[in-house]
Scaffold this active site. Structure first.
Site, PDB file in Angstrom:
ATOM      1  N   GLU A 276      40.507  25.649  28.667  1.00 45.65           N
ATOM      2  CA  GLU A 276      40.494  26.356  27.386  1.00 45.65           C
ATOM      3  C   GLU A 276      41.832  26.080  26.739  1.00 45.65           C
ATOM      4  O   GLU A 276      42.859  26.563  27.190  1.00 45.65           O
ATOM      5  CB  GLU A 276      40.259  27.851  27.611  1.00 45.65           C
ATOM      6  CG  GLU A 276      39.719  28.528  26.377  1.00 45.65           C
ATOM      7  CD  GLU A 276      40.815  29.143  25.550  1.00 45.65           C
ATOM      8  OE1 GLU A 276      41.345  28.426  24.671  1.00 45.65           O
ATOM      9  OE2 GLU A 276      41.137  30.312  25.770  1.00 45.65           O
ATOM     10  N   GLU A 407      48.622  22.860  16.041  1.00 43.54           N
ATOM     11  CA  GLU A 407      48.685  24.260  16.465  1.00 43.54           C
ATOM     12  C   GLU A 407      50.143  24.736  16.460  1.00 43.54           C
ATOM     13  O   GLU A 407      50.983  24.172  17.156  1.00 43.54           O
ATOM     14  CB  GLU A 407      48.088  24.414  17.864  1.00 43.54           C
ATOM     15  CG  GLU A 407      48.031  25.852  18.304  1.00 43.54           C
ATOM     16  CD  GLU A 407      47.400  26.030  19.681  1.00 43.54           C
ATOM     17  OE1 GLU A 407      46.440  26.778  19.793  1.00 43.54           O
ATOM     18  OE2 GLU A 407      47.884  25.409  20.649  1.00 43.54           O
TER      19      GLU A 407
HETATM   20  P1  NAI Z   1      51.640  25.380  28.882  1.00 44.39           P
HETATM   21  O1  NAI Z   1      50.317  24.713  28.784  1.00 44.39           O
HETATM   22  O2  NAI Z   1      52.798  24.580  29.379  1.00 44.39           O
HETATM   23  O3  NAI Z   1      51.517  26.671  29.848  1.00 44.39           O
HETATM   24  C1  NAI Z   1      50.304  27.284  30.256  1.00 44.39           C
HETATM   25  C2  NAI Z   1      50.314  27.458  31.762  1.00 44.39           C
HETATM   26  O4  NAI Z   1      50.291  26.173  32.378  1.00 44.39           O
HETATM   27  C3  NAI Z   1      51.564  28.146  32.305  1.00 44.39           C
HETATM   28  O5  NAI Z   1      51.188  28.970  33.387  1.00 44.39           O
HETATM   29  C4  NAI Z   1      52.405  26.975  32.805  1.00 44.39           C
HETATM   30  O6  NAI Z   1      53.315  27.322  33.813  1.00 44.39           O
HETATM   31  C5  NAI Z   1      51.336  26.063  33.336  1.00 44.39           C
HETATM   32  N1  NAI Z   1      51.705  24.656  33.443  1.00 44.39           N
HETATM   33  C6  NAI Z   1      52.637  23.959  32.724  1.00 44.39           C
HETATM   34  N2  NAI Z   1      52.658  22.673  33.114  1.00 44.39           N
HETATM   35  C7  NAI Z   1      51.736  22.539  34.087  1.00 44.39           C
HETATM   36  C8  NAI Z   1      51.270  21.444  34.873  1.00 44.39           C
HETATM   37  N3  NAI Z   1      51.765  20.215  34.750  1.00 44.39           N
HETATM   38  N4  NAI Z   1      50.287  21.676  35.767  1.00 44.39           N
HETATM   39  C9  NAI Z   1      49.736  22.883  35.913  1.00 44.39           C
HETATM   40  N5  NAI Z   1      50.139  23.965  35.202  1.00 44.39           N
HETATM   41  C10 NAI Z   1      51.115  23.795  34.294  1.00 44.39           C
HETATM   42  O7  NAI Z   1      51.947  25.999  27.468  1.00 44.39           O
HETATM   43  P2  NAI Z   1      53.403  26.353  26.858  1.00 44.39           P
HETATM   44  O8  NAI Z   1      54.329  25.183  27.104  1.00 44.39           O
HETATM   45  O9  NAI Z   1      53.784  27.670  27.354  1.00 44.39           O
HETATM   46  O10 NAI Z   1      53.076  26.434  25.309  1.00 44.39           O
HETATM   47  C11 NAI Z   1      53.092  25.283  24.484  1.00 44.39           C
HETATM   48  C12 NAI Z   1      52.050  25.365  23.407  1.00 44.39           C
HETATM   49  O11 NAI Z   1      50.763  25.382  23.974  1.00 44.39           O
HETATM   50  C13 NAI Z   1      52.104  26.620  22.561  1.00 44.39           C
HETATM   51  O12 NAI Z   1      53.048  26.525  21.547  1.00 44.39           O
HETATM   52  C14 NAI Z   1      50.695  26.679  22.053  1.00 44.39           C
HETATM   53  O13 NAI Z   1      50.552  25.839  20.939  1.00 44.39           O
HETATM   54  C15 NAI Z   1      49.872  26.140  23.191  1.00 44.39           C
HETATM   55  N6  NAI Z   1      49.279  27.220  24.013  1.00 44.39           N
HETATM   56  C16 NAI Z   1      47.941  27.469  23.901  1.00 44.39           C
HETATM   57  C17 NAI Z   1      47.383  28.514  24.606  1.00 44.39           C
HETATM   58  C18 NAI Z   1      45.944  28.840  24.509  1.00 44.39           C
HETATM   59  O14 NAI Z   1      45.568  29.986  24.757  1.00 44.39           O
HETATM   60  N7  NAI Z   1      45.080  27.916  24.211  1.00 44.39           N
HETATM   61  C19 NAI Z   1      48.191  29.386  25.454  1.00 44.39           C
HETATM   62  C20 NAI Z   1      49.581  29.002  25.545  1.00 44.39           C
HETATM   63  C21 NAI Z   1      50.078  27.964  24.834  1.00 44.39           C
END
Ligand code: NAI
Ligand code: MG
Length: 496
Positions: A276, A407
């Site tokens: 998602e 986004e």
């Molecule tokens: P992210 O995708 O890095 O973090 C989400 C989760 O994934 C966190 O628990 C993080 O520790 C984990 N994660 C990070 N790298 C990973 C990897 N290589 N393998 C497995 N897990 C990993 O998102 P981030 O950097 O916090 O936010 C960046 C952008 O992403 C935001 O500005 C937003 O645009 C988008 N975002 C979208 C979300 C949604 O609900 N669709 C939620 C959060 C962020």
């Protein structure tokens, strides 16, 4: 005419004085009832255990920038211990337990969440920055409702999927983001347990606290050891879950980049996957829409919860004939939004979740200005400390602007106008994402026409951001695949 104009500008003046002349008295939510430790360990096999890494990181309150607690940083070895605990629990207890017994534990978790709702809401707002009104009225009750809802399915899977003998997958690795920390944990854990799987879950690094409180609740519920394990850490911890050989399924919510990486990492393995990811939803207002209601819906869709919502209505399409009226009403409403202390019950827009996210939003404000979109920001005061940004409109944006395509994940709305229905469908769909959309019109037939043509997982009509555990949620295109919630939400955790 002249007199009328004068009256109008006088009215406007009065309105502005009205907005700026008085303030709500502070109405902070009490915090003396919450129980927080200075340090949190990993929740593995029913116990809180020190990390093998020996490392900890600090989690802060984004509204004050003060440290709340130290959090264990799990390494590969810790993840391995958690997966082993989950496997053992799966083989020895959980898969063998009669489904109606499994359901009792899930119900118990839901009830304990309700009992501790106030504490969970306050901690959610302290750690994530979202207004207490949101965490109290939306996040926490919805999270409990997901457990209630899926508890009901646990012993009815044969009826949900008749003649298909559904079976659990085994160990589910679940990785969640920071925008709805407790709710995302519930979305992931509840259906996994109901279908007989065991879990290793990793909360986001900036918002681990409510998942750890949920771990306490799970311990209190008497759920057999190892059925749910919660490991905290950064991306590397998440990657260790994704790469672990004994994990049968990955469920991920977060950025599109990480989602793509996970898809590559799991390709060629027999891990099941649901993603998602991001969104850039179109909210579409037709000239026959109930305008005041629509303006409120738009504000709710992008500004509440700081725009930290994957399905946020971050693009607005207004039919040309009502554009001036809608934009004026939006500007007026923007001035009344209260930005500040997430724990204040009057706050509409709380703190941006992290310094990095604030930086990202501010970068996009610069990009929008450089693209010569017209920026309009509320004149509200914002706190000096903590991560805050004014709610922002970009008027006259073009489809090609980065602020209309990418986004931002902040309280920033990109506005365009349209003339015909064909034009707006084309523009709304012309984007890499397809998570959600909103339609505002008095005409039922137009709603049906649009819901069938908009490439979005959810289309709200004359409302926005409404959630219910019974209703599936998920995306098209780069917004990911798989559905969470409802009957559909059981499928990714089952084999037939
Ligand atoms: P992210 O995708 O890095 O973090 C989400 C989760 O994934 C966190 O628990 C993080 O520790 C984990 N994660 C990070 N790298 C990973 C990897 N290589 N393998 C497995 N897990 C990993 O998102 P981030 O950097 O916090 O936010 C960046 C952008 O992403 C935001 O500005 C937003 O645009 C988008 N975002 C979208 C979300 C949604 O609900 N669709 C939620 C959060 C962020
Ligand atoms: Mg990241």
């Amino acid at each position: 005419m002249k007199i009328e104009e004068n009256n109008m500008s006088k009215q406007k003046e009065n309105k502005l004085t009205f907005f700026t002349d008085w303030k709500y008295a502070p109405s902070p939510e009490a915090t003396d009832h919450i129980r927080l430790q200075n340090q949190y360990e990993l929740f593995i096999n029913g116990k809180f255990v020190k990390p093998n890494s020996g490392k900890y990181f600090e989690t802060i309150n984004p509204a004050t920038e003060k440290t709340i607690a130290r959090i264990a940083d799990a390494n590969e070895k810790d993840v391995d211990t958690a997966v082993k605990a989950a496997r053992q629990a799966y083989n020895k207890t959980w898969r063998k337990m009669p489904a109606k017994e499994r359901a009792k534990y899930i119900f118990r978790i839901a009830r304990l969440m309700q009992e501790r709702a106030r504490e969970l809401a306050v901690i959610e707002s302290m750690n994530g920055g979202k207004p207490i009104r949101e965490s109290r009225d939306i996040d926490v009750p919805l999270a409990a409702n997901h457990f209630f809802y899926y508890a009901g399915w646990a012993d009815k899977l044969e009826y949900a999927f008749p003649n298909r003998s559904p079976k659990p997958l085994g160990v589910a690795g679940q990785i969640i983001p920071w925008n709805f920390p407790l709710l995302m944990a519930a979305w992931k854990i509840a259906p996994a347990l109901a279908t007989g799987n065991t879990v290793v879950l990793k909360p986001a690094e900036t918002t681990p606290l409510t998942a750890l409180k949920l771990a306490e609740i799970i311990q209190e519920s008497g759920l057999p050891d190892g059925v749910v394990n919660i490991v905290t850490g950064f991306g590397a911890t998440g990657a260790a879950i994704v790469n672990h050989k004994d994990v049968d399924k990955i469920a991920f919510t977060g950025s599109t980049n990480v989602g793509k990486w996970i898809q590559k990492a799991t390709a060629g393995t027999d891990k099941k996957l649901t993603l998602e990811l991001g969104g850039k939803a179109a909210n579409i207002i037709f000239e026959d829409a109930p305008i005041n209601q629509a303006v409120e819906g738009i504000v709710n869709g992008i500004f509440f919860n700081q725009g930290h919502v994957c399905c946020a209505g971050s693009r607005l399409f207004i039919q040309e004939s009502v554009a001036d009226e809608v934009i004026q009403k939006l500007k007026d409403r923007l001035e009344t939004l209260i930005v500040g202390d997430p724990l204040d019950k009057n706050t509409d827009i709380g703190a941006i979740n992290s310094k990095a996210q604030l930086q990202k939003i501010n970068d996009y404000l610069k990009i929008g200005k450089a693209d010569e979109a017209e920026m309009y920001q509320s004149n509200c005061e914002i706190p000096k400390k903590g991560f805050f940004v004014r709610p922002t409109l970009f008027l006259n944006t073009a489809q090609s602007h980065r602020i209309s395509q990418e986004e931002i994940f902040g309280p920033v709305l990109a506005i365009q106008t349209f003339r015909t229905i064909e034009e707006v469908i084309e523009k709304a769909n012309n984007i890499p994402y397809g998570l959600s959309a909103g339609v505002w019109t008095d005409k039922g037939s137009r709603i049906f026409n649009l819901t069938s043509k908009l490439r979005a997982g959810v289309v709200w009509a004359n409302t926005y951001n409404k959630f219910d555990p019974t209703s599936p949620f998920g995306g098209y295109k780069e917004s990911g695949f798989g559905r969470e919630g409802g009957l559909h939400g059981l499928m990714p955790y089952l084999k037939f």
